[in-house]
Design a protein around this motif. Structure first.
Motif, PDB file in Angstrom:
ATOM      1  N   THR A   1      26.639  15.473 -27.600  1.00  0.00           N
ATOM      2  CA  THR A   1      27.789  14.495 -27.523  1.00  0.00           C
ATOM      3  C   THR A   1      28.707  14.398 -28.488  1.00  0.00           C
ATOM      4  O   THR A   1      28.147  14.269 -29.853  1.00  0.00           O
ATOM      5  CB  THR A   1      27.206  13.122 -27.253  1.00  0.00           C
ATOM      6  OG1 THR A   1      26.120  13.190 -26.099  1.00  0.00           O
ATOM      7  CG2 THR A   1      28.149  12.028 -26.788  1.00  0.00           C
ATOM      8  N   LYS A   2      30.105  14.398 -28.496  1.00  0.00           N
ATOM      9  CA  LYS A   2      31.086  14.480 -29.373  1.00  0.00           C
ATOM     10  C   LYS A   2      31.701  12.970 -29.403  1.00  0.00           C
ATOM     11  O   LYS A   2      31.923  12.642 -28.491  1.00  0.00           O
ATOM     12  CB  LYS A   2      31.906  15.630 -29.346  1.00  0.00           C
ATOM     13  CG  LYS A   2      31.294  16.713 -29.782  1.00  0.00           C
ATOM     14  CD  LYS A   2      32.305  17.901 -29.800  1.00  0.00           C
ATOM     15  CE  LYS A   2      31.631  19.250 -30.055  1.00  0.00           C
ATOM     16  NZ  LYS A   2      32.720  20.395 -30.257  1.00  0.00           N
ATOM     17  N   LEU A   3      31.573  12.317 -30.778  1.00  0.00           N
ATOM     18  CA  LEU A   3      32.382  11.191 -30.811  1.00  0.00           C
ATOM     19  C   LEU A   3      33.184  10.976 -31.703  1.00  0.00           C
ATOM     20  O   LEU A   3      33.009  11.443 -32.867  1.00  0.00           O
ATOM     21  CB  LEU A   3      31.391  10.017 -31.032  1.00  0.00           C
ATOM     22  CG  LEU A   3      30.477   9.470 -29.876  1.00  0.00           C
ATOM     23  CD1 LEU A   3      29.270   8.509 -30.525  1.00  0.00           C
ATOM     24  CD2 LEU A   3      31.265   8.929 -28.811  1.00  0.00           C
TER      25      LEU A   3
ATOM     26  N   GLY B   1      36.273   3.642 -41.622  1.00  0.00           N
ATOM     27  CA  GLY B   1      35.167   2.574 -41.586  1.00  0.00           C
ATOM     28  C   GLY B   1      33.750   3.064 -41.168  1.00  0.00           C
ATOM     29  O   GLY B   1      33.399   4.033 -41.867  1.00  0.00           O
ATOM     30  N   LYS B   2      33.366   2.300 -40.049  1.00  0.00           N
ATOM     31  CA  LYS B   2      31.950   2.522 -39.790  1.00  0.00           C
ATOM     32  C   LYS B   2      31.749   3.769 -39.202  1.00  0.00           C
ATOM     33  O   LYS B   2      32.469   4.325 -38.364  1.00  0.00           O
ATOM     34  CB  LYS B   2      31.673   1.261 -38.758  1.00  0.00           C
ATOM     35  CG  LYS B   2      30.131   1.190 -38.746  1.00  0.00           C
ATOM     36  CD  LYS B   2      29.747  -0.181 -37.872  1.00  0.00           C
ATOM     37  CE  LYS B   2      28.324  -0.262 -37.669  1.00  0.00           C
ATOM     38  NZ  LYS B   2      28.080  -1.291 -36.989  1.00  0.00           N
ATOM     39  N   PHE B   3      30.476   4.630 -39.444  1.00  0.00           N
ATOM     40  CA  PHE B   3      30.149   5.772 -38.773  1.00  0.00           C
ATOM     41  C   PHE B   3      29.638   5.265 -37.538  1.00  0.00           C
ATOM     42  O   PHE B   3      28.619   4.206 -37.216  1.00  0.00           O
ATOM     43  CB  PHE B   3      29.048   6.540 -39.519  1.00  0.00           C
ATOM     44  CG  PHE B   3      28.731   7.630 -39.120  1.00  0.00           C
ATOM     45  CD1 PHE B   3      29.597   8.868 -39.050  1.00  0.00           C
ATOM     46  CD2 PHE B   3      27.443   7.919 -38.449  1.00  0.00           C
ATOM     47  CE1 PHE B   3      28.978   9.983 -38.540  1.00  0.00           C
ATOM     48  CE2 PHE B   3      26.917   8.896 -38.147  1.00  0.00           C
ATOM     49  CZ  PHE B   3      27.776  10.134 -38.275  1.00  0.00           C
ATOM     50  N   VAL B   4      29.769   5.810 -36.344  1.00  0.00           N
ATOM     51  CA  VAL B   4      29.632   5.568 -34.942  1.00  0.00           C
ATOM     52  C   VAL B   4      28.722   6.658 -34.494  1.00  0.00           C
ATOM     53  O   VAL B   4      29.056   7.706 -34.073  1.00  0.00           O
ATOM     54  CB  VAL B   4      30.734   5.281 -34.054  1.00  0.00           C
ATOM     55  CG1 VAL B   4      30.322   4.826 -32.630  1.00  0.00           C
ATOM     56  CG2 VAL B   4      31.582   4.437 -34.668  1.00  0.00           C
ATOM     57  N   GLU B   5      27.495   6.237 -33.929  1.00  0.00           N
ATOM     58  CA  GLU B   5      26.711   7.048 -33.069  1.00  0.00           C
ATOM     59  C   GLU B   5      26.694   6.626 -31.655  1.00  0.00           C
ATOM     60  O   GLU B   5      26.794   5.420 -31.305  1.00  0.00           O
ATOM     61  CB  GLU B   5      25.201   6.807 -33.643  1.00  0.00           C
ATOM     62  CG  GLU B   5      24.903   7.480 -35.010  1.00  0.00           C
ATOM     63  CD  GLU B   5      23.575   7.544 -35.562  1.00  0.00           C
ATOM     64  OE1 GLU B   5      22.618   7.658 -34.626  1.00  0.00           O
ATOM     65  OE2 GLU B   5      23.323   7.171 -36.699  1.00  0.00           O
TER      66      GLU B   5
ATOM     67  N   ARG C   1      37.072  15.637 -50.800  1.00  0.00           N
ATOM     68  CA  ARG C   1      35.665  15.492 -50.199  1.00  0.00           C
ATOM     69  C   ARG C   1      35.768  15.581 -48.807  1.00  0.00           C
ATOM     70  O   ARG C   1      36.731  15.292 -48.065  1.00  0.00           O
ATOM     71  CB  ARG C   1      35.037  14.060 -50.249  1.00  0.00           C
ATOM     72  CG  ARG C   1      34.683  13.775 -51.984  1.00  0.00           C
ATOM     73  CD  ARG C   1      33.400  14.397 -52.144  1.00  0.00           C
ATOM     74  NE  ARG C   1      33.115  13.933 -53.550  1.00  0.00           N
ATOM     75  CZ  ARG C   1      32.174  14.582 -54.633  1.00  0.00           C
ATOM     76  NH1 ARG C   1      32.172  15.825 -54.330  1.00  0.00           N
ATOM     77  NH2 ARG C   1      32.061  14.228 -55.755  1.00  0.00           N
ATOM     78  N   PRO C   2      34.819  16.145 -48.150  1.00  0.00           N
ATOM     79  CA  PRO C   2      34.924  16.476 -46.364  1.00  0.00           C
ATOM     80  C   PRO C   2      34.567  14.857 -45.814  1.00  0.00           C
ATOM     81  O   PRO C   2      33.916  14.099 -46.314  1.00  0.00           O
ATOM     82  CB  PRO C   2      33.733  17.227 -46.208  1.00  0.00           C
ATOM     83  CG  PRO C   2      32.776  17.224 -47.378  1.00  0.00           C
ATOM     84  CD  PRO C   2      33.487  17.006 -48.599  1.00  0.00           C
ATOM     85  N   LYS C   3      35.683  14.668 -44.833  1.00  0.00           N
ATOM     86  CA  LYS C   3      35.531  13.553 -44.178  1.00  0.00           C
ATOM     87  C   LYS C   3      35.171  13.793 -42.635  1.00  0.00           C
ATOM     88  O   LYS C   3      35.954  14.847 -42.169  1.00  0.00           O
ATOM     89  CB  LYS C   3      36.762  12.772 -44.385  1.00  0.00           C
ATOM     90  CG  LYS C   3      36.754  11.344 -43.565  1.00  0.00           C
ATOM     91  CD  LYS C   3      37.933  10.744 -43.890  1.00  0.00           C
ATOM     92  CE  LYS C   3      37.972   9.344 -43.274  1.00  0.00           C
ATOM     93  NZ  LYS C   3      39.374   8.757 -43.558  1.00  0.00           N
ATOM     94  N   ILE C   4      34.264  13.256 -42.107  1.00  0.00           N
ATOM     95  CA  ILE C   4      34.061  13.473 -40.492  1.00  0.00           C
ATOM     96  C   ILE C   4      35.123  13.066 -39.726  1.00  0.00           C
ATOM     97  O   ILE C   4      35.328  11.769 -39.772  1.00  0.00           O
ATOM     98  CB  ILE C   4      32.679  13.056 -40.055  1.00  0.00           C
ATOM     99  CG1 ILE C   4      32.294  13.856 -38.830  1.00  0.00           C
ATOM    100  CG2 ILE C   4      32.412  11.797 -39.989  1.00  0.00           C
ATOM    101  CD1 ILE C   4      30.687  14.080 -38.507  1.00  0.00           C
ATOM    102  N   ARG C   5      35.684  13.777 -38.844  1.00  0.00           N
ATOM    103  CA  ARG C   5      36.786  13.216 -37.808  1.00  0.00           C
ATOM    104  C   ARG C   5      36.030  13.193 -36.362  1.00  0.00           C
ATOM    105  O   ARG C   5      36.191  12.181 -35.649  1.00  0.00           O
ATOM    106  CB  ARG C   5      37.990  14.191 -37.769  1.00  0.00           C
ATOM    107  CG  ARG C   5      38.714  14.288 -38.991  1.00  0.00           C
ATOM    108  CD  ARG C   5      39.078  12.896 -39.574  1.00  0.00           C
ATOM    109  NE  ARG C   5      40.251  12.502 -38.966  1.00  0.00           N
ATOM    110  CZ  ARG C   5      40.834  10.995 -38.994  1.00  0.00           C
ATOM    111  NH1 ARG C   5      40.286  10.260 -39.555  1.00  0.00           N
ATOM    112  NH2 ARG C   5      41.889  11.149 -38.335  1.00  0.00           N
ATOM    113  N   ILE C   6      35.126  14.262 -36.050  1.00  0.00           N
ATOM    114  CA  ILE C   6      34.626  14.321 -34.698  1.00  0.00           C
ATOM    115  C   ILE C   6      33.245  14.560 -35.267  1.00  0.00           C
ATOM    116  O   ILE C   6      32.981  15.678 -35.408  1.00  0.00           O
ATOM    117  CB  ILE C   6      35.243  15.242 -33.603  1.00  0.00           C
ATOM    118  CG1 ILE C   6      36.783  14.881 -33.493  1.00  0.00           C
ATOM    119  CG2 ILE C   6      34.379  15.311 -32.568  1.00  0.00           C
ATOM    120  CD1 ILE C   6      37.545  15.830 -32.669  1.00  0.00           C
ATOM    121  N   ALA C   7      32.259  13.756 -34.534  1.00  0.00           N
ATOM    122  CA  ALA C   7      30.851  13.863 -34.978  1.00  0.00           C
ATOM    123  C   ALA C   7      29.917  14.201 -33.814  1.00  0.00           C
ATOM    124  O   ALA C   7      30.577  13.917 -32.694  1.00  0.00           O
ATOM    125  CB  ALA C   7      30.244  12.581 -35.423  1.00  0.00           C
ATOM    126  N   ALA C   8      29.246  15.298 -33.784  1.00  0.00           N
ATOM    127  CA  ALA C   8      28.498  15.871 -32.641  1.00  0.00           C
ATOM    128  C   ALA C   8      27.128  15.534 -32.885  1.00  0.00           C
ATOM    129  O   ALA C   8      26.542  15.858 -33.998  1.00  0.00           O
ATOM    130  CB  ALA C   8      28.740  17.479 -32.821  1.00  0.00           C
TER     131      ALA C   8
END
Length: 192
Positions: free
Chosen positions: A132-134, A139-143, A115-122
């Motif tokens: 903004t890229k984080l 674990g927890k998804f961070v916004e 499955r796709p897993k997010i490494r850097i969220a825009a």
């Protein structure tokens, strides 16, 4: 260092790198046997076992930066180390093994689909549309807490096209029945 890996690649794995360049981007991994590293550079092999994150980072950077005769430029390639000689039983894993490169043996009892897993969220701010890229850790998804541009809190939209994803899979490994004594129950280990 990166130079040590570049020299190692050119001396001992040049044919494998050319093969990878031929099959790139379908294949992105350069497979290296641990015994080859240990035979040619015992210090590098020891450092790899003790500090794998740092050493593998240098190896991957060296692979990405290597000059190829073809018109191929490696991006998102990585080194895979196989056949580490010393195996540890799952039940013998301890805190000393944290952040070390180890090998375990066992049976794969469960495997999820890739499955796709997010490494850097825009994230795009809904007010000023600033992007903004984080980095996302396990674990927890961070916004973002607030927008860096307009300094307003909340109201962000995830932008999939600008985010970075990797393929991920979870495995459950169980001790082999051959390694158990008497009436022991097999231990399991979950792996990402």
């Amino acid at each position: 260092s990166i130079q040590v890996w570049e020299d190692f690649f050119k001396l001992y794995y040049w044919e494998n790198i050319l093969e990878l360049a031929r099959d790139y981007p379908e294949k992105r991994s350069l497979v290296i046997q641990f015994s080859d590293i240990n035979l040619r550079d015992m210090d590098l092999a020891s450092e790899l076992l003790e500090h794998p994150d740092r050493v593998m980072k240098h190896a991957n950077e060296a692979l990405s930066g290597i000059d190829l005769p073809a018109d191929v430029v490696f991006t998102d390639t990585h080194v895979r180390i196989i056949k580490i000689p010393e195996r540890i039983q799952i039940r013998e894993l301890r805190s000393d093994n944290i952040n070390k490169l180890i090998a375990v043996s066992g049976l794969i009892r469960k495997a999820t689909e890739v499955r796709p897993k997010i490494r850097i969220a825009a994230f795009k701010c809904k007010y000023c549309e600033e992007l903004t890229k984080l980095p996302q850790n396990e674990g927890k998804f961070v916004e973002p807490f607030q927008c860096e541009q307009c300094e307003r809190k909340g109201q962000f939209k995830l932008v999939h096209e600008e985010s970075v994803f990797i393929d991920a899979q979870k495995l459950r490994i169980q001790e082999s029945p051959d390694d158990l004594r008497g009436g022991e129950q097999p231990q399991t280990l979950d792996v990402d």
